[in-house]
Design a protein around this motif. Structure first.
Motif, mmCIF file in Angstrom:
data_model
loop_
_atom_site.group_PDB
_atom_site.id
_atom_site.type_symbol
_atom_site.label_atom_id
_atom_site.label_comp_id
_atom_site.label_asym_id
_atom_site.label_seq_id
_atom_site.Cartn_x
_atom_site.Cartn_y
_atom_site.Cartn_z
ATOM 1 N N PRO A 5 36.070 33.912 63.062
ATOM 2 C CA PRO A 5 34.728 33.457 62.672
ATOM 3 C C PRO A 5 33.652 33.994 63.610
ATOM 4 C CG PRO A 5 36.292 31.636 62.607
ATOM 5 C CD PRO A 5 36.999 32.787 63.269
ATOM 6 N N GLY A 6 32.565 34.472 63.025
ATOM 7 C CA GLY A 6 31.444 34.962 63.815
ATOM 8 C C GLY A 6 31.576 36.389 64.287
ATOM 9 N N VAL A 7 32.728 36.992 64.066
ATOM 10 C CA VAL A 7 32.983 38.366 64.512
ATOM 11 C C VAL A 7 32.943 39.296 63.300
ATOM 12 C CG1 VAL A 7 34.647 39.921 65.595
ATOM 13 C CG2 VAL A 7 34.374 37.584 66.455
ATOM 14 N N ASP A 13 28.136 47.888 74.133
ATOM 15 C CA ASP A 13 28.876 47.781 72.879
ATOM 16 C C ASP A 13 28.031 48.155 71.669
ATOM 17 O OD1 ASP A 13 31.121 46.914 71.187
ATOM 18 O OD2 ASP A 13 29.822 45.233 70.677
ATOM 19 N N GLY A 14 26.774 47.746 71.666
ATOM 20 C CA GLY A 14 25.891 48.150 70.586
ATOM 21 C C GLY A 14 26.053 47.403 69.279
ATOM 22 N N HIS A 15 26.655 46.205 69.308
ATOM 23 C CA HIS A 15 26.806 45.402 68.095
ATOM 24 C C HIS A 15 26.201 44.014 68.308
ATOM 25 C CE1 HIS A 15 29.973 48.454 67.583
ATOM 26 N NE2 HIS A 15 29.801 48.268 66.293
ATOM 27 N N ASP A 16 25.781 43.387 67.222
ATOM 28 C CA ASP A 16 25.159 42.074 67.321
ATOM 29 C C ASP A 16 26.141 40.959 67.644
ATOM 30 O OD1 ASP A 16 22.725 43.226 66.701
ATOM 31 O OD2 ASP A 16 22.894 42.797 64.552
ATOM 32 N N ASP A 17 27.427 41.192 67.427
ATOM 33 C CA ASP A 17 28.413 40.118 67.609
ATOM 34 C C ASP A 17 29.150 40.217 68.943
ATOM 35 O OD1 ASP A 17 29.922 42.372 67.133
ATOM 36 O OD2 ASP A 17 31.272 41.417 65.698
ATOM 37 N N SER A 18 28.572 40.891 69.928
ATOM 38 C CA SER A 18 29.271 41.096 71.196
ATOM 39 C C SER A 18 29.673 39.780 71.856
ATOM 40 C CB SER A 18 28.395 41.909 72.156
ATOM 41 O OG SER A 18 28.145 43.197 71.632
ATOM 42 N N ALA A 19 28.779 38.787 71.829
ATOM 43 C CA ALA A 19 29.094 37.495 72.443
ATOM 44 C C ALA A 19 30.268 36.831 71.734
ATOM 45 C CB ALA A 19 27.869 36.586 72.422
ATOM 46 N N ALA A 20 30.286 36.898 70.405
ATOM 47 C CA ALA A 20 31.379 36.302 69.646
ATOM 48 C C ALA A 20 32.693 37.028 69.907
ATOM 49 C CB ALA A 20 31.055 36.333 68.153
ATOM 50 N N VAL A 21 32.636 38.343 70.055
ATOM 51 C CA VAL A 21 33.853 39.097 70.374
ATOM 52 C C VAL A 21 34.411 38.650 71.722
ATOM 53 C CG1 VAL A 21 34.758 41.386 70.947
ATOM 54 C CG2 VAL A 21 33.239 41.110 68.994
ATOM 55 N N TRP A 77 53.989 50.059 76.499
ATOM 56 C CA TRP A 77 52.820 50.707 75.926
ATOM 57 C C TRP A 77 51.558 50.074 76.490
ATOM 58 C CZ3 TRP A 77 52.555 54.648 72.177
ATOM 59 C CH2 TRP A 77 53.777 55.006 71.571
ATOM 60 N N ALA A 78 50.450 50.827 76.492
ATOM 61 C CA ALA A 78 49.141 50.255 76.802
ATOM 62 C C ALA A 78 48.138 50.787 75.792
ATOM 63 C CB ALA A 78 48.692 50.591 78.220
ATOM 64 N N GLY A 79 47.357 49.877 75.218
ATOM 65 C CA GLY A 79 46.320 50.262 74.279
ATOM 66 C C GLY A 79 44.995 50.469 74.985
ATOM 67 N N VAL A 80 44.223 51.406 74.478
ATOM 68 C CA VAL A 80 42.907 51.726 75.038
ATOM 69 C C VAL A 80 41.850 51.262 74.041
ATOM 70 C CG1 VAL A 80 41.439 53.559 75.957
ATOM 71 C CG2 VAL A 80 43.935 53.756 76.124
ATOM 72 N N PHE A 81 40.944 50.401 74.500
ATOM 73 C CA PHE A 81 39.936 49.821 73.624
ATOM 74 C C PHE A 81 38.559 49.877 74.300
ATOM 75 C CE2 PHE A 81 43.980 47.705 72.887
ATOM 76 C CZ PHE A 81 44.120 47.743 71.512
ATOM 77 N N CYS A 82 37.532 49.653 73.502
ATOM 78 C CA CYS A 82 36.166 49.423 74.004
ATOM 79 C C CYS A 82 35.646 50.555 74.884
ATOM 80 C CB CYS A 82 36.087 48.106 74.786
ATOM 81 S SG CYS A 82 36.549 46.649 73.845
ATOM 82 N N MET A 83 36.071 51.760 74.651
ATOM 83 C CA MET A 83 35.543 52.880 75.422
ATOM 84 C C MET A 83 34.099 53.153 75.008
ATOM 85 S SD MET A 83 37.739 54.192 77.632
ATOM 86 C CE MET A 83 37.090 55.845 77.861
#
Length: 258
Positions: A43-45, A146-154, A189-195
């Motif tokens: 919700p909210g994301v 991040d450049g998105h309006d839902d950064s706080a919700a994320v 494994w390691a995932g790469v995110f939010c670059m």
């Protein structure tokens, strides 16, 4: 190659490992397993990844149950057709039901040591990368880059729910965030995110430095392999990751019906 793969029943074990690890590394607030489907809602994301259904392989039906899950939450039904090379039947079925296609994405993988070595050669020595094991102040960096309006919700609904070891990486120059990344490790494994890199700092080694610091951290966690997801039309990012040693694993896209 992709056409041939579309007729196969089972993807290689490595692809299965990536898919489930990626889902756990970017956790939705609400998840439900149903007939092999992983149903996700946050919700909210607004991000597609944590508001979509991941189908079983091979596809065995069940779209009606998926539609009920999202309908009960007043959400459009969104299905992550992944790995796309093994879901030709599902994709065709969704198209016939009026689902539109969006979010073309490539999944890339690399040996952790290769990325660490490549980054050590290419990263600017002047770029210092900060690393923490919890979101904390990093959320401010995330919100700015991040450049998105839902950064706080994320931050609240996704990042705070990450259960596996994680490295929150940032580059701050002159008191301002200039680069960031997130690495999540799980079972080799390691995932790469939010670059992300601030526009004025691109092509100055910031992203490469973040990749290198994250790869070294992943190596220390016992993760011999890395994976990441990148939109296929993001040519600059694809070039960066290719130079760092990443190669193609598979693709996915979304099918959405309002």
């Amino acid at each position: 190659m992709a056409v041939e793969a579309a007729h196969r029943q089972e993807p290689p074990p490595s692809i299965r490992q990536i898919e489930r690890r990626a889902a756990a590394a970017w956790p939705a607030s609400i998840t439900e397993e149903c007939g092999g489907w992983l149903l996700r809602h946050s919700p909210g994301v607004g991000r597609q990844r944590c508001n979509s259904a991941l189908p079983p392989v091979p596809y065995v039906g069940g779209v009606e149950r998926v539609e009920r899950f999202y309908g009960e939450r007043d959400m459009p039904t969104r299905i992550q057709v992944s790995p796309a090379e093994y879901h030709g039947e599902l994709d065709a079925s969704l198209a016939s039901r009026g689902y539109r296609r969006t979010g073309e994405t490539s999944v890339l993988t690399a040996a952790t040591e290769d990325v660490a070595a490549a980054a050590s050669v290419r990263a600017a020595a002047s770029v210092q990368v900060g690393l923490t094991g919890t979101p904390g102040p990093w959320l401010g960096v995330f919100a700015e880059l991040d450049g998105h309006d839902d950064s706080a919700a994320v931050g609240e609904e996704v990042l705070s729910r990450i259960a596996s070891p994680a490295a929150f990486l940032s580059v701050v120059l002159d008191g301002r965030p200039r680069g960031m990344g997130l690495f999540v490790a799980e079972r080799g494994w390691a995932g790469v995110f939010c670059m992300a890199t601030a526009p004025g700092e691109r092509r100055r080694g910031v992203a490469t430095a973040v990749l290198g610091a994250g790869a070294r951290w992943a190596r220390d966690q016992g993760a011999a392999r890395l994976y990441l997801q990148v939109e296929r039309d993001n040519e600059a990012a694809v070039r960066l990751y290719t130079r760092a040693g990443f190669t193609h694993s598979h693709t996915y896209h979304y099918r959405i019906r309002p």
